[in-house]
Motif scaffolding. Sequence first.
Motif, PDB file in Angstrom:
ATOM      1  N   ARG A 141       0.745  -1.352   0.102  1.00  0.00           N
ATOM      2  CA  ARG A 141      -0.196  -0.097   0.144  1.00  0.00           C
ATOM      3  C   ARG A 141       1.048   1.491  -0.064  1.00  0.00           C
ATOM      4  O   ARG A 141       0.446   2.338  -0.569  1.00  0.00           O
ATOM      5  N   ALA A 142       1.923   1.289   0.692  1.00  0.00           N
ATOM      6  CA  ALA A 142       2.978   2.479   0.705  1.00  0.00           C
ATOM      7  C   ALA A 142       3.512   2.703  -0.480  1.00  0.00           C
ATOM      8  O   ALA A 142       3.601   3.807  -1.041  1.00  0.00           O
ATOM      9  N   LEU A 143       4.013   1.292  -1.336  1.00  0.00           N
ATOM     10  CA  LEU A 143       4.371   1.590  -2.438  1.00  0.00           C
ATOM     11  C   LEU A 143       3.499   2.435  -3.536  1.00  0.00           C
ATOM     12  O   LEU A 143       3.878   3.128  -4.336  1.00  0.00           O
ATOM     13  N   ALA A 144       2.106   1.844  -3.531  1.00  0.00           N
ATOM     14  CA  ALA A 144       1.230   1.963  -4.306  1.00  0.00           C
ATOM     15  C   ALA A 144       0.995   3.469  -4.168  1.00  0.00           C
ATOM     16  O   ALA A 144       0.826   4.138  -5.034  1.00  0.00           O
ATOM     17  N   ALA A 145       0.946   3.984  -2.942  1.00  0.00           N
ATOM     18  CA  ALA A 145       0.792   5.304  -2.606  1.00  0.00           C
ATOM     19  C   ALA A 145       1.984   6.088  -3.040  1.00  0.00           C
ATOM     20  O   ALA A 145       1.730   7.245  -3.694  1.00  0.00           O
ATOM     21  N   GLU A 146       2.945   5.820  -3.009  1.00  0.00           N
ATOM     22  CA  GLU A 146       4.340   6.553  -3.469  1.00  0.00           C
ATOM     23  C   GLU A 146       4.247   6.781  -5.203  1.00  0.00           C
ATOM     24  O   GLU A 146       4.437   7.813  -5.655  1.00  0.00           O
ATOM     25  N   GLU A 147       3.803   5.423  -5.585  1.00  0.00           N
ATOM     26  CA  GLU A 147       3.741   5.505  -7.214  1.00  0.00           C
ATOM     27  C   GLU A 147       2.760   6.248  -7.566  1.00  0.00           C
ATOM     28  O   GLU A 147       2.865   7.002  -8.495  1.00  0.00           O
ATOM     29  N   GLU A 148       1.377   6.409  -6.884  1.00  0.00           N
ATOM     30  CA  GLU A 148       0.584   7.320  -7.214  1.00  0.00           C
ATOM     31  C   GLU A 148       0.816   8.509  -7.162  1.00  0.00           C
ATOM     32  O   GLU A 148       0.587   9.675  -7.736  1.00  0.00           O
ATOM     33  N   ALA A 150       3.925   9.927  -7.257  1.00  0.00           N
ATOM     34  CA  ALA A 150       5.138  10.215  -8.187  1.00  0.00           C
ATOM     35  C   ALA A 150       4.075  10.198  -9.710  1.00  0.00           C
ATOM     36  O   ALA A 150       4.529  11.255 -10.359  1.00  0.00           O
ATOM     37  N   GLU A 151       3.139   9.809  -9.834  1.00  0.00           N
ATOM     38  CA  GLU A 151       2.357   9.931 -11.130  1.00  0.00           C
ATOM     39  C   GLU A 151       1.662  11.071 -10.996  1.00  0.00           C
ATOM     40  O   GLU A 151       1.657  11.933 -12.287  1.00  0.00           O
ATOM     41  N   GLU A 152       1.169  11.498  -9.851  1.00  0.00           N
ATOM     42  CA  GLU A 152       0.431  12.728  -9.822  1.00  0.00           C
ATOM     43  C   GLU A 152       1.560  14.026  -9.975  1.00  0.00           C
ATOM     44  O   GLU A 152       0.970  15.141 -10.890  1.00  0.00           O
ATOM     45  N   ALA A 153       2.588  13.724  -9.440  1.00  0.00           N
ATOM     46  CA  ALA A 153       3.676  14.679  -9.667  1.00  0.00           C
ATOM     47  C   ALA A 153       4.049  14.787 -11.076  1.00  0.00           C
ATOM     48  O   ALA A 153       4.301  15.975 -11.476  1.00  0.00           O
ATOM     49  N   HIS A 154       4.059  13.579 -11.701  1.00  0.00           N
ATOM     50  CA  HIS A 154       4.758  13.562 -12.948  1.00  0.00           C
ATOM     51  C   HIS A 154       3.577  14.350 -13.959  1.00  0.00           C
ATOM     52  O   HIS A 154       3.916  14.777 -14.937  1.00  0.00           O
ATOM     53  N   GLY A 156       1.366  16.283 -13.290  1.00  0.00           N
ATOM     54  CA  GLY A 156       1.139  17.872 -12.669  1.00  0.00           C
ATOM     55  C   GLY A 156       2.550  18.779 -13.417  1.00  0.00           C
ATOM     56  O   GLY A 156       2.102  19.861 -13.737  1.00  0.00           O
ATOM     57  N   GLY A 157       3.496  17.933 -13.628  1.00  0.00           N
ATOM     58  CA  GLY A 157       4.741  18.738 -14.090  1.00  0.00           C
ATOM     59  C   GLY A 157       4.522  18.644 -15.672  1.00  0.00           C
ATOM     60  O   GLY A 157       4.990  19.692 -16.387  1.00  0.00           O
ATOM     61  N   ARG A 158       3.939  18.023 -16.407  1.00  0.00           N
ATOM     62  CA  ARG A 158       3.713  17.952 -17.625  1.00  0.00           C
ATOM     63  C   ARG A 158       2.867  19.325 -18.206  1.00  0.00           C
ATOM     64  O   ARG A 158       2.796  20.004 -19.018  1.00  0.00           O
ATOM     65  N   ARG A 159       1.814  19.608 -17.202  1.00  0.00           N
ATOM     66  CA  ARG A 159       0.739  20.667 -17.748  1.00  0.00           C
ATOM     67  C   ARG A 159       1.535  22.003 -17.479  1.00  0.00           C
ATOM     68  O   ARG A 159       1.254  22.919 -18.259  1.00  0.00           O
ATOM     69  N   ALA A 160       2.332  22.033 -16.626  1.00  0.00           N
ATOM     70  CA  ALA A 160       3.120  23.392 -16.583  1.00  0.00           C
ATOM     71  C   ALA A 160       3.712  24.047 -17.549  1.00  0.00           C
ATOM     72  O   ALA A 160       3.837  23.740 -18.694  1.00  0.00           O
TER      73      ALA A 160
END
Length: 160
Positions: A141-148, A150-154, A156-160
């Motif tokens: 669960r912790a790994l999945a949360a970290e991956e999620e 990281a995916e959100e950050a990734h 979010g970084g493309r939109r900018a």
Amino acid sequence: MPSPKYPLKPLLEQRERSVDDATAELGGAVRAREAADAARVRAEAERRAAAERAEDVRRREAERLARGELRAADLAHAQAWEMAARAEMRELERAVDVAAQTAERARGDEQAARMHLAQKMADRDVVAKDEARFEDRRKKRALAAEEEAAEEAHRGGRRA
């Protein structure tokens, strides 16, 4: 957010203490069985030694009788000695029997202690395996949360 703690930790600790107690009981049973076996061996050795001594006395007395060195009083003493020797042998044989029975009981007690320990270890292992599965699920669960994240950050970084 702090990670959840395993809810059955107190049960696991109690079962580990039970295993420790059962291990100590097994150690005591093993020592008792070893002492009983040693006592049986000593009793058998005493009986054999007494039998050998008695046979040696009988042989020497028979040789003296064959040479004509014994008188009637000596023969009476020999008969009394023979009765005492037989009584001693019966007593030593009883001691061997008691020691053998004690050793057999000690072996049974040791086997029971081994089975008790095995049961306690199995009880502990059930909870320990459950804890391992709990930790595995928590890590996933912790790994999945970290991956999620990281995916959100990734994303979010493309939109900018």
